[in-house]
Write a protein that holds these residues in place. Structure first.
Motif, PDB file in Angstrom:
ATOM      1  N   ALA A 285     -17.516  -6.148 -15.561  1.00 38.16           N
ATOM      2  CA  ALA A 285     -16.515  -5.468 -15.556  1.00 38.16           C
ATOM      3  C   ALA A 285     -15.694  -4.975 -16.173  1.00 38.16           C
ATOM      4  CB  ALA A 285     -16.746  -4.088 -15.415  1.00 38.16           C
ATOM      5  N   LEU A 289     -12.612  -6.143 -18.966  1.00 42.45           N
ATOM      6  CA  LEU A 289     -11.358  -5.089 -18.591  1.00 42.45           C
ATOM      7  C   LEU A 289     -10.155  -6.276 -18.941  1.00 42.45           C
ATOM      8  CD1 LEU A 289     -12.712  -2.333 -17.496  1.00 42.45           C
ATOM      9  CD2 LEU A 289     -11.662  -1.976 -19.420  1.00 42.45           C
ATOM     10  N   ARG A 293      -7.070  -6.096 -21.607  1.00 36.81           N
ATOM     11  CA  ARG A 293      -5.983  -5.722 -21.449  1.00 36.81           C
ATOM     12  C   ARG A 293      -5.546  -6.498 -21.552  1.00 36.81           C
ATOM     13  NH1 ARG A 293      -4.928  -2.011 -16.976  1.00 36.81           N
ATOM     14  NH2 ARG A 293      -2.929  -2.796 -16.158  1.00 36.81           N
ATOM     15  N   LYS A 301     -12.286  -5.524 -28.369  1.00 36.73           N
ATOM     16  CA  LYS A 301     -12.753  -4.364 -28.143  1.00 36.73           C
ATOM     17  C   LYS A 301     -14.107  -3.565 -28.753  1.00 36.73           C
ATOM     18  CE  LYS A 301      -8.178  -2.677 -28.631  1.00 36.73           C
ATOM     19  NZ  LYS A 301      -7.531  -1.434 -29.536  1.00 36.73           N
ATOM     20  N   THR A 304     -16.989  -5.178 -25.825  1.00 37.63           N
ATOM     21  CA  THR A 304     -16.636  -4.874 -24.373  1.00 37.63           C
ATOM     22  C   THR A 304     -17.775  -2.829 -24.803  1.00 37.63           C
ATOM     23  OG1 THR A 304     -14.825  -3.376 -25.686  1.00 37.63           O
ATOM     24  CG2 THR A 304     -14.552  -4.978 -23.600  1.00 37.63           C
ATOM     25  N   THR A 308     -21.587  -1.494 -23.152  1.00 38.86           N
ATOM     26  CA  THR A 308     -21.911  -0.152 -22.225  1.00 38.86           C
ATOM     27  C   THR A 308     -22.575   0.245 -23.518  1.00 38.86           C
ATOM     28  OG1 THR A 308     -20.140   0.779 -23.704  1.00 38.86           O
ATOM     29  CG2 THR A 308     -19.412  -0.067 -21.214  1.00 38.86           C
ATOM     30  N   TYR A 367     -18.618   0.394 -15.307  1.00 42.46           N
ATOM     31  CA  TYR A 367     -18.163  -0.215 -16.182  1.00 42.46           C
ATOM     32  C   TYR A 367     -16.764   1.138 -16.189  1.00 42.46           C
ATOM     33  CZ  TYR A 367     -15.325  -0.943 -20.429  1.00 42.46           C
ATOM     34  OH  TYR A 367     -14.048  -1.412 -21.953  1.00 42.46           O
ATOM     35  N   ASN A 368     -17.284   2.574 -16.446  1.00 41.63           N
ATOM     36  CA  ASN A 368     -16.400   3.258 -16.781  1.00 41.63           C
ATOM     37  C   ASN A 368     -15.339   3.296 -15.100  1.00 41.63           C
ATOM     38  OD1 ASN A 368     -17.113   4.150 -18.998  1.00 41.63           O
ATOM     39  ND2 ASN A 368     -19.002   5.122 -18.267  1.00 41.63           N
ATOM     40  N   ASP A 371     -13.080   0.771 -15.177  1.00 42.38           N
ATOM     41  CA  ASP A 371     -11.409   0.680 -16.647  1.00 42.38           C
ATOM     42  C   ASP A 371     -10.678   2.732 -16.105  1.00 42.38           C
ATOM     43  OD1 ASP A 371     -10.799   1.327 -19.030  1.00 42.38           O
ATOM     44  OD2 ASP A 371     -12.500   2.664 -19.786  1.00 42.38           O
ATOM     45  N   GLN A 375      -6.719   1.921 -16.099  1.00 45.42           N
ATOM     46  CA  GLN A 375      -6.291   3.113 -16.673  1.00 45.42           C
ATOM     47  C   GLN A 375      -4.553   4.085 -15.857  1.00 45.42           C
ATOM     48  OE1 GLN A 375      -6.329   3.149 -19.995  1.00 45.42           O
ATOM     49  NE2 GLN A 375      -7.641   1.698 -20.440  1.00 45.42           N
TER      50      GLN A 375
END
Length: 480
Positions: A285, A289, A293, A301, A304, A308, A367-368, A371, A375
Motif C-alpha cells: 500500500a 500510494l 503521489r 490510479k 491502485t 483494492t 490500503y485505506n 491512504d 491525505q
C-alpha cells in the motif's frame, strides 16, 4: 439479511447519535462488538444455547419444570442463518451510519422543523436520504461478508454459491463447475456495485455552502429514556453478550484438555501468518500510494483502484482464482524440468499461495488507512523536501513514514484481525494438515466438538475487539 441489518443498524445509529439517554455513550462502542464475532462462531454458540443441553432448555426443564422436546428453537435452516448473519453484521451499517448522522448539519434539520415537519418526518425526509451513501456502503459491506460466508451456511445446511464452489471442487472433483460458479458470483458482485454507482450518479449528499453545524442531542422524557436504553441493551444482549458468555462457559469446561503445547503452536502459527500478511499488505500500500503521489498518472490510479477490488470478491472466488494459475505453473515446472518420478507442488498448497491470496483479498483493508494518513499530511511536505534536494526515497523514510506511523499500525492491525477470522479462503489454500485458529474452530464444531472449539473462537473474538475500540475512538474524534 440486508433488510434486517438496515433495520438494526440504522435505528440504533440514529438513537445514539441524536438522543441522550442512560448508557448512550457505552452503546456507542458496545453495539460495534458483534463485529468481533465471525458468523460461523456465532452460529455454533446459538445452536449450543438453544440445544436440549443448553442454558435456556435447562432453565425451563429444571427450574420451571417445563418439558420441551428437541431444540428450543430450530435455527438450523435458512431463517436461522439470516438471523445469525444479521446480528453479526449489522454493526457495519451501525458504524458507518452513526458517523454519517453525527456529521450531518444541524441547519438542515432546523430548516425541516421550520417548514412544519416533526422529528419522525425529518428523519425519513432529511436525515435518512442524507445518510444514504453511508447506509448503502454499510449494507454493501455486510452483503459482501454474506457472500463470503462459508462456515455458517455449511453448518446450517444452507446451499449458497460458496458451498457450491466447495462441493464442486472438493467433493465432486469438478473444477470446471467450481470455476463457473465463482465467475457467476464475481459478476453478480460487481454488477451490484456498478448499479449502485449508476443509481447514485452525481447526486450530492452534503451541504453545498460548507456550513456544518453538528446536531445537538435531544433530551427525552423518562419513558422514552427507558425505552431507548432497553432497545439498545436488548440488541446488545442478543448480538454479543449472550453468545460471548456461552463461549466463556464452554472454555471454563474444556480449557484443561484443549489448551496444550499444540494449541499454543496453533496460536503462534495463526498470529504469525496474520502479522506477515498485514506487514506485506501495508508495504504494498505504501509503495502504491507513494508512487501515485510522485507520479499521479491515470494508469497508476487505475492500478491502485484495481488492487483494492479484492475485498469485494468472496474468499472462495479468490482462492479458486489463485489456485488455477498456481496449479498450471506447478504443472509446467513438473513437465518441463522434472523427471516423471519426481512429484511435488512449488506454489499451490504452500504458505506462499495462502499469503498471496490474503494480499489480493485484504489489500483494501490495509490500503485505506495508509491512504487516509497520506491525505492528512498532504503533498506540500514532499514538495518542500524535494526542493531542498532530498531524494524521494529518503523523504519517504525520514518524513512521511514517521508522520503516518499510526495509519501504518492501523492498517496492519485491521488486516491482522481479518486474516485471523478468514475461513473459506484458508480452507481451500492452506497447506496439507496446516491449521489456523479459524479452521481449527470450524473443524471441531463440524465434528460435534462445539464446546472444545470455543477456546480457539474466544481468542479470535478477543483479538477482533481491539480494532473495534480503535474505530470507535476515530468516530468520536470526528464528532467534535
Amino acid at each position: 439479511m440486508a433488510f434486517f441489518t438496515f433495520l438494526l443498524g440504522v435505528s440504533t445509529a440514529w438513537l445514539v447519535s441524536n438522543y441522550e439517554f442512560p448508557g448512550r455513550k457505552y452503546f456507542e462502542w458496545l453495539l460495534i462488538l458483534p463485529l468481533g464475532f465471525p458468523g460461523y462462531i456465532m452460529a455454533y454458540t446459538y445452536v449450543g444455547l438453544l440445544d436440549y443441553a443448553g442454558p435456556f432448555h435447562s432453565f425451563l426443564r429444571n427450574t420451571l419444570d417445563i418439558q420441551v422436546k428437541g431444540s428450543l428453537i430450530d435455527i438450523m435452516n435458512l431463517p436461522g442463518a439470516i438471523f445469525i448473519l444479521s446480528i453479526t453484521l449489522f454493526p457495519y451499517v451501525f458504524l458507518i451510519s452513526r458517523a454519517s448522522f453525527a456529521q450531518q448539519s444541524k441547519t438542515l434539520q432546523e430548516a425541516s422543523f421550520l417548514l412544519g415537519s416533526n422529528r419522525t418526518k425529518t428523519f425519513f425526509k432529511v436525515a435518512l436520504p442524507m445518510a444514504r451513501p453511508a447506509i448503502v456502503a454499510g449494507i454493501a459491506l455486510a452483503s459482501m461478508e454474506v457472500l463470503n460466508d462459508y462456515g455458517t451456511v455449511k453448518y446450517f445446511g444452507v446451499n449458497t454459491f460458496t458451498t457450491g464452489i466447495f462441493r464442486a471442487w472438493f467433493s465432486m472433483g469438478d473444477s470446471s463447475t467450481a470455476i463457473y460458479l465463482a465467475a457467476i458470483l464475481m459478476v453478480f458482485v460487481f454488477a451490484i456495485l456498478y448499479l449502485e454507482s449508476l443509481h447514485r450518479g452525481n447526486r450530492q449528499y452534503s451541504a453545498v455552502n460548507g456550513i456544518n453545524k453538528p446536531t445537538a442531542r435531544i433530551h427525552l422524557s423518562m419513558v422514552k429514556k427507558v425505552l431507548f436504553t432497553g432497545i439498545c441493551f436488548l440488541i446488545f444482549i442478543v448480538s454479543f453478550l449472550t453468545p460471548f458468555l456461552q463461549l466463556l462457559y464452554w472454555v471454563s469446561m474444556t480449557y484443561e484438555k484443549v489448551i496444550d503445547s499444540e494449541f499454543f503452536l496453533l496460536i503462534f502459527r495463526s498470529f504469525g501468518l496474520a502479522a506477515v500478511s498485514g506487514i506485506i499488505i501495508v508495504l504494498f500500500a505504501v509503495v502504491l500510494l507513494y508512487t501515485l503521489r510522485l507520479s499521479p498518472f491515470k494508469w497508476i490510479k487505475s492500478i491502485t483502484k484495481v488492487s483494492t477490488l479484492g475485498y469485494a470478491v468472496p474468499g472462495a472466488v479468490i482462492a479458486v482464482g489463485v489456485l488455477i494459475p498456481f496449479l498450471a505453473f506447478d504443472k509446467w515446472i513438473y513437465d518441463s524440468f522434472l523427471s516423471s518420478k519426481t512429484a511435488g507442488l512449488f506454489l499451490s498448497g504452500t504458505l506462499f499461495a495462502l499469503v498471496f491470496a490474503y494480499v489480493v483479498r485484504f489489500m483494501a483493508v490495509g490500503y485505506n488507512p495508509v491512504d487516509a494518513g497520506f491525505q492528512k499530511i498532504g503533498i506540500h511536505i514532499n514538495e518542500a523536501s524535494r526542493l531542498l534536494g532530498t531524494r524521494s526515497t529518503r523523504t519517504l523514510w525520514k518524513i512521511d513514514l514517521p508522520l503516518i506511523k499510526t495509519s501504518l499500525i492501523s492498517g496492519i492491525l485491521l488486516v491482522f484481525v481479518d486474516v485471523l477470522k478468514e475461513l473459506p479462503l484458508t480452507l481451500i489454500l492452506r497447506p496439507f494438515n496446516y491449521q489456523t485458529l479459524a479452521t481449527k474452530a470450524f473443524d471441531m464444531a463440524t465434528n460435534e466438538m462445539i464446546a472444545e472449539s470455543a477456546n480457539a473462537a474466544l481468542i479470535i473474538i478477543l483479538t477482533g475487539i481491539i480494532p473495534i475500540i480503535f474505530l470507535n475512538r476515530l468516530i468520536k474524534k470526528r464528532e467534535f
